[in-house]
Design a protein around this motif. Structure first.
Motif, PDB file in Angstrom:
ATOM      1  N   TYR A 162      70.430  35.797  52.552  1.00 34.27           N
ATOM      2  CA  TYR A 162      71.280  36.432  51.536  1.00 34.27           C
ATOM      3  C   TYR A 162      70.823  36.030  50.138  1.00 34.27           C
ATOM      4  O   TYR A 162      70.716  36.876  49.234  1.00 34.27           O
ATOM      5  CB  TYR A 162      72.728  36.025  51.763  1.00 34.27           C
ATOM      6  N   ALA A 163      70.554  34.743  49.957  1.00 30.98           N
ATOM      7  CA  ALA A 163      70.147  34.245  48.644  1.00 30.98           C
ATOM      8  C   ALA A 163      68.859  34.915  48.176  1.00 30.98           C
ATOM      9  O   ALA A 163      68.731  35.327  47.014  1.00 30.98           O
ATOM     10  CB  ALA A 163      69.974  32.728  48.693  1.00 30.98           C
ATOM     11  N   LYS A 164      67.906  35.043  49.093  1.00 29.43           N
ATOM     12  CA  LYS A 164      66.619  35.658  48.735  1.00 29.43           C
ATOM     13  C   LYS A 164      66.806  37.101  48.302  1.00 29.43           C
ATOM     14  O   LYS A 164      66.242  37.549  47.295  1.00 29.43           O
ATOM     15  CB  LYS A 164      65.661  35.573  49.926  1.00 29.43           C
ATOM     16  N   LEU A 165      67.630  37.842  49.045  1.00 28.78           N
ATOM     17  CA  LEU A 165      67.837  39.253  48.739  1.00 28.78           C
ATOM     18  C   LEU A 165      68.722  39.458  47.519  1.00 28.78           C
ATOM     19  O   LEU A 165      68.619  40.479  46.822  1.00 28.78           O
ATOM     20  CB  LEU A 165      68.453  39.962  49.954  1.00 28.78           C
ATOM     21  N   ALA A 166      69.609  38.490  47.238  1.00 30.02           N
ATOM     22  CA  ALA A 166      70.545  38.612  46.114  1.00 30.02           C
ATOM     23  C   ALA A 166      70.022  37.956  44.842  1.00 30.02           C
ATOM     24  O   ALA A 166      70.713  37.953  43.818  1.00 30.02           O
ATOM     25  CB  ALA A 166      71.891  38.010  46.502  1.00 30.02           C
ATOM     26  N   GLY A 167      68.824  37.388  44.895  1.00 24.62           N
ATOM     27  CA  GLY A 167      68.240  36.780  43.712  1.00 24.62           C
ATOM     28  C   GLY A 167      68.815  35.428  43.353  1.00 24.62           C
ATOM     29  O   GLY A 167      68.894  35.063  42.172  1.00 24.62           O
ATOM     30  N   ILE A 168      69.205  34.655  44.372  1.00 26.97           N
ATOM     31  CA  ILE A 168      69.780  33.324  44.158  1.00 26.97           C
ATOM     32  C   ILE A 168      68.745  32.266  44.512  1.00 26.97           C
ATOM     33  O   ILE A 168      68.027  32.414  45.520  1.00 26.97           O
ATOM     34  CB  ILE A 168      71.028  33.108  45.050  1.00 26.97           C
ATOM     35  N   ASP A 169      68.683  31.197  43.744  1.00 30.57           N
ATOM     36  CA  ASP A 169      67.851  30.047  44.106  1.00 30.57           C
ATOM     37  C   ASP A 169      68.677  29.178  45.053  1.00 30.57           C
ATOM     38  O   ASP A 169      69.558  28.429  44.631  1.00 30.57           O
ATOM     39  CB  ASP A 169      67.453  29.250  42.859  1.00 30.57           C
ATOM     40  N   ALA A 170      68.411  29.300  46.357  1.00 27.95           N
ATOM     41  CA  ALA A 170      69.218  28.605  47.365  1.00 27.95           C
ATOM     42  C   ALA A 170      69.159  27.091  47.221  1.00 27.95           C
ATOM     43  O   ALA A 170      70.089  26.391  47.638  1.00 27.95           O
ATOM     44  CB  ALA A 170      68.769  29.021  48.766  1.00 27.95           C
ATOM     45  N   THR A 171      68.099  26.566  46.628  1.00 32.70           N
ATOM     46  CA  THR A 171      67.977  25.112  46.472  1.00 32.70           C
ATOM     47  C   THR A 171      68.960  24.574  45.439  1.00 32.70           C
ATOM     48  O   THR A 171      69.188  23.364  45.367  1.00 32.70           O
ATOM     49  CB  THR A 171      66.547  24.727  46.049  1.00 32.70           C
ATOM     50  N   LYS A 172      69.556  25.460  44.658  1.00 34.20           N
ATOM     51  CA  LYS A 172      70.513  25.024  43.640  1.00 34.20           C
ATOM     52  C   LYS A 172      71.962  25.130  44.118  1.00 34.20           C
ATOM     53  O   LYS A 172      72.893  24.946  43.335  1.00 34.20           O
ATOM     54  CB  LYS A 172      70.329  25.849  42.366  1.00 34.20           C
ATOM     55  N   VAL A 173      72.137  25.432  45.394  1.00 38.43           N
ATOM     56  CA  VAL A 173      73.482  25.528  45.978  1.00 38.43           C
ATOM     57  C   VAL A 173      73.649  24.390  46.974  1.00 38.43           C
ATOM     58  O   VAL A 173      72.796  24.180  47.838  1.00 38.43           O
ATOM     59  CB  VAL A 173      73.685  26.884  46.686  1.00 38.43           C
ATOM     60  N   THR A 174      74.747  23.663  46.859  1.00 39.34           N
ATOM     61  CA  THR A 174      75.019  22.531  47.753  1.00 39.34           C
ATOM     62  C   THR A 174      76.024  22.945  48.822  1.00 39.34           C
ATOM     63  O   THR A 174      77.075  23.530  48.514  1.00 39.34           O
ATOM     64  CB  THR A 174      75.600  21.337  46.966  1.00 39.34           C
ATOM     65  N   TRP A 175      75.691  22.622  50.070  1.00 34.62           N
ATOM     66  CA  TRP A 175      76.598  22.906  51.187  1.00 34.62           C
ATOM     67  C   TRP A 175      77.161  21.597  51.735  1.00 34.62           C
ATOM     68  O   TRP A 175      76.431  20.616  51.882  1.00 34.62           O
ATOM     69  CB  TRP A 175      75.870  23.634  52.311  1.00 34.62           C
ATOM     70  N   VAL A 176      78.462  21.607  52.071  1.00 32.51           N
ATOM     71  CA  VAL A 176      79.082  20.482  52.763  1.00 32.51           C
ATOM     72  C   VAL A 176      79.751  21.018  54.024  1.00 32.51           C
ATOM     73  O   VAL A 176      80.094  22.199  54.105  1.00 32.51           O
ATOM     74  CB  VAL A 176      80.119  19.761  51.877  1.00 32.51           C
ATOM     75  N   ASN A 177      79.904  20.136  55.006  1.00 31.72           N
ATOM     76  CA  ASN A 177      80.495  20.551  56.267  1.00 31.72           C
ATOM     77  C   ASN A 177      82.011  20.651  56.157  1.00 31.72           C
ATOM     78  O   ASN A 177      82.660  19.837  55.486  1.00 31.72           O
ATOM     79  CB  ASN A 177      80.144  19.563  57.372  1.00 31.72           C
ATOM     80  N   GLY A 178      82.558  21.647  56.847  1.00 30.68           N
ATOM     81  CA  GLY A 178      84.006  21.801  56.927  1.00 30.68           C
ATOM     82  C   GLY A 178      84.385  22.427  58.244  1.00 30.68           C
ATOM     83  O   GLY A 178      83.725  23.369  58.698  1.00 30.68           O
ATOM     84  N   ALA A 179      85.418  21.909  58.887  1.00 30.56           N
ATOM     85  CA  ALA A 179      85.899  22.490  60.136  1.00 30.56           C
ATOM     86  C   ALA A 179      86.536  23.844  59.850  1.00 30.56           C
ATOM     87  O   ALA A 179      87.135  24.037  58.777  1.00 30.56           O
ATOM     88  CB  ALA A 179      86.913  21.561  60.791  1.00 30.56           C
ATOM     89  N   PRO A 180      86.422  24.799  60.778  1.00 29.91           N
ATOM     90  CA  PRO A 180      86.972  26.136  60.535  1.00 29.91           C
ATOM     91  C   PRO A 180      88.421  26.134  60.056  1.00 29.91           C
ATOM     92  O   PRO A 180      88.768  26.856  59.125  1.00 29.91           O
ATOM     93  CB  PRO A 180      86.841  26.811  61.907  1.00 29.91           C
ATOM     94  N   ALA A 181      89.233  25.300  60.666  1.00 30.13           N
ATOM     95  CA  ALA A 181      90.660  25.282  60.320  1.00 30.13           C
ATOM     96  C   ALA A 181      90.931  24.694  58.943  1.00 30.13           C
ATOM     97  O   ALA A 181      92.004  24.905  58.375  1.00 30.13           O
ATOM     98  CB  ALA A 181      91.441  24.501  61.373  1.00 30.13           C
ATOM     99  N   ASN A 182      89.963  23.968  58.378  1.00 27.13           N
ATOM    100  CA  ASN A 182      90.190  23.272  57.112  1.00 27.13           C
ATOM    101  C   ASN A 182      89.534  23.949  55.908  1.00 27.13           C
ATOM    102  O   ASN A 182      89.747  23.510  54.768  1.00 27.13           O
ATOM    103  CB  ASN A 182      89.652  21.835  57.204  1.00 27.13           C
ATOM    104  N   LEU A 183      88.730  24.973  56.133  1.00 28.84           N
ATOM    105  CA  LEU A 183      87.952  25.560  55.046  1.00 28.84           C
ATOM    106  C   LEU A 183      88.819  26.098  53.910  1.00 28.84           C
ATOM    107  O   LEU A 183      88.563  25.832  52.728  1.00 28.84           O
ATOM    108  CB  LEU A 183      87.059  26.672  55.590  1.00 28.84           C
ATOM    109  N   ILE A 184      89.832  26.860  54.247  1.00 34.88           N
ATOM    110  CA  ILE A 184      90.663  27.458  53.205  1.00 34.88           C
ATOM    111  C   ILE A 184      91.399  26.380  52.418  1.00 34.88           C
ATOM    112  O   ILE A 184      91.554  26.478  51.197  1.00 34.88           O
ATOM    113  CB  ILE A 184      91.641  28.480  53.815  1.00 34.88           C
ATOM    114  N   GLY A 185      91.820  25.331  53.097  1.00 42.13           N
ATOM    115  CA  GLY A 185      92.470  24.222  52.409  1.00 42.13           C
ATOM    116  C   GLY A 185      91.531  23.533  51.437  1.00 42.13           C
ATOM    117  O   GLY A 185      91.946  23.131  50.342  1.00 42.13           O
TER     118      GLY A 185
END
Length: 341
Positions: A162-185
């Motif tokens: 998605y990042a490549k096609l949308a023109g985003i530098d994916a290396t500048k986005v940080t991901w952290v883990n979250g359980a499905p039930a806790n994401l919205i919170g």
């Protein structure tokens, strides 16, 4: 014939009828359409118990599974990667997974015993969701932000493409883990700026965020051919139990159609079976999902899979260097089991 004899005969016939029909509330009894005992089936939802997955509960609550001789045990799933692993391990027999996530897994040597038997959403619902005030309005705004999702989520695994096609530098986005039930919170509390979600998660996000408007970045904006969730099982079940698979598919698709045609009732059914569910957001998710299940003007039977589109999806992922060449639709889709146009 005396009155006493007639009474005894009538009682005997009534008892025989009751025994023959069985108790509809007892899953160990027989189906309404057959004298055979109900066959046990285990099923995982795609992701928790939100409105987008309520169609399975509808199929069970309305008796669609029982009508075809099945007793279905529904358990909450945890996303594409985990669901694939559980199906392969025999922990469940059927589950919806995102087709793109499955293609990525299969193309890179995994999910070898998985086969697609029906389509759930004709277009991908994968998306990133943020809230107004978080500084995210366009894909480029994701740079420098922290996002959360489960490691096996298709949204997270597809992000580099998605990042490549949308023109985003994916290396500048940080991901952290979250359980499905806790994401919205995590999003509502401000812990992260955005989360991996489906487009239809917007009403649920806004209900938890209490007044803050959701910002939705759909992956389909840059990847139009991709399917959303598809129903999968193992090649063993498809090969050795095709009749069971066909009955399950037909009943589940019936539940899917009923759920998008009757969203308010579906929200109530989900609440009855999953007390933690909230009716209004669940109903809203079903309403939003209708356009993905039955796209306007498509004329297709619900559940169909177009292998030409699957081929184009594979090509898109290969062009984005997300998977190697070699995978073809016929290696993954069971043409004998998928609903016909």
């Amino acid at each position: 014939m005396s009155r006493l004899i007639r009474t005894v005969v009538a009682l005997a016939l009534t008892c025989t009828f009751i025994v023959a029909c069985g108790n509809p509330d007892n899953p160990q009894q027989t189906s309404t359409s057959s004298s055979k005992p109900l066959e046990k089936v285990t099923y995982l939802t795609s992701f928790g118990n939100f409105g987008r997955d309520a169609y399975a509960w509808v199929a069970k609550d309305k008796g669609f599974f029982r009508e075809v001789g099945l007793d279905v045990d529904i358990k909450p799933g945890s996303g594409t990667g985990d669901n694939i692993s559980k199906i392969e391990a025999g922990a469940a027999m059927f589950t919806p997974v995102d087709l793109t996530g499955l293609l990525l897994a299969r193309g890179n040597g995994g999910a070898e015993s998985i086969v697609v038997v029906a389509g759930i959403q004709q277009h991908t619902m994968a998306a990133l969701i943020s809230l107004q005030g978080n500084g995210i309005a366009t894909p480029k705004d994701l740079e420098g932000k922290t996002l959360a999702d489960s490691p096996g989520s298709v949204v997270r695994n597809l992000f580099p493409t998605y990042a490549k096609l949308a023109g985003i530098d994916a290396t500048k986005v940080t991901w952290v883990n979250g359980a499905p039930a806790n994401l919205i919170g995590l999003l509502a509390s401000g812990t992260v700026a955005g989360i991996g979600q489906f487009v239809v998660g917007e009403p649920t996000v806004e209900s938890v965020a209490k007044g803050r408007q959701a910002v939705v970045l759909p992956y389909s904006d840059v990847m139009n051919d991709l399917y959303g969730n598809v129903l999968v099982t193992t090649t063993k079940i498809a090969r050795e139990q095709p009749d069971l698979a066909k009955r399950f598919i037909a009943a589940l698709m019936k539940g899917l159609v009923h759920s998008i045609d009757n969203p308010d009732e579906t929200g109530q059914i989900l609440k009855k079976n999953v007390p933690a569910a909230v009716v209004a957001p669940a109903a809203a998710e079903c309403t939003l999902m209708s356009a993905f299940v039955r796209p306007e003007g498509s004329g297709n039977v619900v559940g169909t899979i177009d292998t030409k589109r699957v081929a184009r999806s594979i090509e898109l992922l290969q062009d984005a260097d997300a998977m190697p060449a070699g995978l073809t639709p016929d290696q993954l889709v069971s043409a004998d089991l998928t609903p016909k146009p």
